[in-house]
Design a protein around this motif. Structure first.
Motif, PDB file in Angstrom:
ATOM      1  N   ASP A 188      -7.120   8.297  -8.999  1.00 17.67           N
ATOM      2  CA  ASP A 188      -8.324   8.389  -8.188  1.00 17.67           C
ATOM      3  C   ASP A 188      -9.217   7.201  -8.490  1.00 17.67           C
ATOM      4  OD1 ASP A 188      -7.637  10.851  -7.009  1.00 17.67           O
ATOM      5  OD2 ASP A 188      -8.355  11.938  -8.771  1.00 17.67           O
ATOM      6  N   ALA A 189     -10.080   6.874  -7.530  1.00 21.66           N
ATOM      7  CA  ALA A 189     -11.022   5.768  -7.718  1.00 21.66           C
ATOM      8  C   ALA A 189     -12.341   6.133  -7.060  1.00 21.66           C
ATOM      9  CB  ALA A 189     -10.463   4.477  -7.128  1.00 21.66           C
ATOM     10  N   GLY A 190     -13.418   5.474  -7.505  1.00 22.54           N
ATOM     11  CA  GLY A 190     -14.738   5.763  -6.958  1.00 22.54           C
ATOM     12  C   GLY A 190     -15.630   4.547  -6.983  1.00 22.54           C
ATOM     13  N   GLU A 191     -16.913   4.751  -6.839  1.00 22.48           N
ATOM     14  CA  GLU A 191     -17.903   3.684  -6.741  1.00 22.48           C
ATOM     15  C   GLU A 191     -17.705   2.611  -7.816  1.00 22.48           C
ATOM     16  OE1 GLU A 191     -22.689   3.076  -7.566  1.00 22.48           O
ATOM     17  OE2 GLU A 191     -21.899   5.089  -7.172  1.00 22.48           O
ATOM     18  N   GLY A 192     -17.645   1.355  -7.367  1.00 23.58           N
ATOM     19  CA  GLY A 192     -17.525   0.224  -8.279  1.00 23.58           C
ATOM     20  C   GLY A 192     -16.108  -0.106  -8.703  1.00 23.58           C
ATOM     21  N   ASP A 193     -15.153   0.807  -8.458  1.00 25.00           N
ATOM     22  CA  ASP A 193     -13.756   0.517  -8.789  1.00 25.00           C
ATOM     23  C   ASP A 193     -13.189  -0.492  -7.800  1.00 25.00           C
ATOM     24  OD1 ASP A 193     -13.578   2.145 -11.016  1.00 25.00           O
ATOM     25  OD2 ASP A 193     -12.960   3.901  -9.860  1.00 25.00           O
ATOM     26  N   ALA A 194     -12.174  -1.225  -8.234  1.00 23.68           N
ATOM     27  CA  ALA A 194     -11.612  -2.278  -7.390  1.00 23.68           C
ATOM     28  C   ALA A 194     -10.093  -2.309  -7.513  1.00 23.68           C
ATOM     29  CB  ALA A 194     -12.187  -3.639  -7.780  1.00 23.68           C
ATOM     30  N   VAL A 195      -9.468  -2.776  -6.434  1.00 27.14           N
ATOM     31  CA  VAL A 195      -8.034  -3.025  -6.399  1.00 27.14           C
ATOM     32  C   VAL A 195      -7.831  -4.492  -6.041  1.00 27.14           C
ATOM     33  CG1 VAL A 195      -5.868  -2.526  -5.202  1.00 27.14           C
ATOM     34  CG2 VAL A 195      -7.454  -0.667  -5.753  1.00 27.14           C
ATOM     35  N   GLN A 196      -7.116  -5.210  -6.894  1.00 24.29           N
ATOM     36  CA  GLN A 196      -6.822  -6.622  -6.644  1.00 24.29           C
ATOM     37  C   GLN A 196      -5.325  -6.784  -6.456  1.00 24.29           C
ATOM     38  OE1 GLN A 196      -9.329  -9.696  -8.323  1.00 24.29           O
ATOM     39  NE2 GLN A 196      -7.531 -10.633  -9.271  1.00 24.29           N
ATOM     40  N   VAL A 197      -4.938  -7.530  -5.428  1.00 23.37           N
ATOM     41  CA  VAL A 197      -3.535  -7.586  -5.018  1.00 23.37           C
ATOM     42  C   VAL A 197      -3.097  -9.031  -4.873  1.00 23.37           C
ATOM     43  CG1 VAL A 197      -1.871  -6.908  -3.244  1.00 23.37           C
ATOM     44  CG2 VAL A 197      -3.828  -5.426  -3.739  1.00 23.37           C
TER      45      VAL A 197
END
Length: 309
Positions: free
Chosen positions: A242-251
């Motif tokens: 799970d992810a929420g506010e301020g989390d990031a995914v870099q690809v």
């Protein structure tokens, strides 16, 4: 273990015993070694060796994926740091990666041992998901939880911010994955021969509403905004966290990360054309005729002669 070792990658829930018996019978007749991960050993005959999961790929010369595209993707992910040829045995319905039917296995295994095949190279997405390293061969997606609101995230490419999304889901895909979640979300079909990354919003409400196609050299970063609902992060259709506010995914795009065995590349391409016709890319009647099995094509031609060219 000596000799050429086949590692069996089994569909996690389906009964694969009939296919495993075909492979075990062939291996016994030809003096070849088979192996599975230790946790799958109860699903195969005792003659199949059990290997610890962290040694499985390194001690196998090739992998045999028994299932559908999902099982094939799992096999490719398991070998991403030490690629091995992966032969797909199709137990699914609409498979784009898998090629061989169970009845074709004895000949396919013989050709695999003789190195009588070509390798289709596949790229993957190397992802930093909230600090965790994740690999995806089809796609990585940020998906809203039902009833929890919308995915709201900013898009940055090579560090440059470009805009934001407000949508049900955000899908980042490889060309191979463009026929999966990306397509269902309204994104483009991308040639598997290309090197590109596609970012597609599903059901966009505001912000960027179209797909963005990026070069393989560009790094994508999606950062959840303060007004975003909590989301699930999916890798090749599997929830990883799970992810929420301020989390990031870099690809970032990684070429040549997987090796798919092709025994008949032309026939595989023709089959994929037929499958793509089910995704609203209709084939001409003459093309569909050519994809019929020989006996059925002859019966069809007697009823409906081919049109003159």
């Amino acid at each position: 273990m000596a000799g050429y070792v086949f590692g069996l990658v089994l569909h996690p829930t389906r009964d694969v015993s009939d296919v495993v018996r075909i492979i075990v019978r062939w291996a016994d007749q030809h003096g070849r070694t088979l192996a599975v991960r230790a946790e799958d050993h109860h699903r195969v005959p005792p003659s199949v060796a059990a290997l610890p999961a962290d040694q499985f790929v390194a001690r196998c010369d090739a992998l045999i994926s028994i299932g559908g595209d999902g099982t094939m993707l799992g096999a490719l992910r398991s070998a991403v740091h030490d690629p091995r040829p992966v032969l797909g045995v199709n137990l699914g319905r609409l498979g784009f990666l898998v090629e061989v039917a169970p009845a074709e296995l004895p000949d396919a295994l013989q050709r695999l041992v003789a190195h009588d095949y070509t390798v289709e190279s596949h790229a993957c997405l190397a992802c930093d998901v909230c600090g965790d390293d994740v690999v995806a061969f089809n796609d990585i997606a940020l998906v809203r939880r039902p009833g929890a609101g919308f995915v709201t995230a900013t898009l940055a490419i090579d560090g440059q911010r470009y805009g934001f999304y407000r949508c049900d889901a955000l899908v980042v895909s490889t060309p191979t994955g463009s026929t999966a979640y990306n397509y269902a979300a309204g994104g483009p079909l991308v040639s598997p021969a290309s090197h590109a990354v596609v970012v597609t919003p599903s059901a966009p409400m505001a912000g960027i509403s179209r797909s963005v196609v990026l070069a393989a050299s560009e790094t994508v970063r999606l950062e959840l905004r303060a007004d975003s609902a909590p989301v699930a992060v999916e890798m090749d259709g599997l929830i990883v966290r799970d992810a929420g506010e301020g989390d990031a995914v870099q690809v970032r795009y990684v070429p040549d990360a997987g090796q798919v065995v092709r025994l008949d590349p032309r026939r595989h391409q023709e089959r994929n054309q037929l499958k793509l016709s089910l995704l609203d890319l209709p084939l001409l009647p003459e093309q569909l005729r050519e994809l019929l099995p020989d006996g059925l094509r002859e019966q069809f031609n007697r009823r409906v002669p081919p049109s003159p060219r």
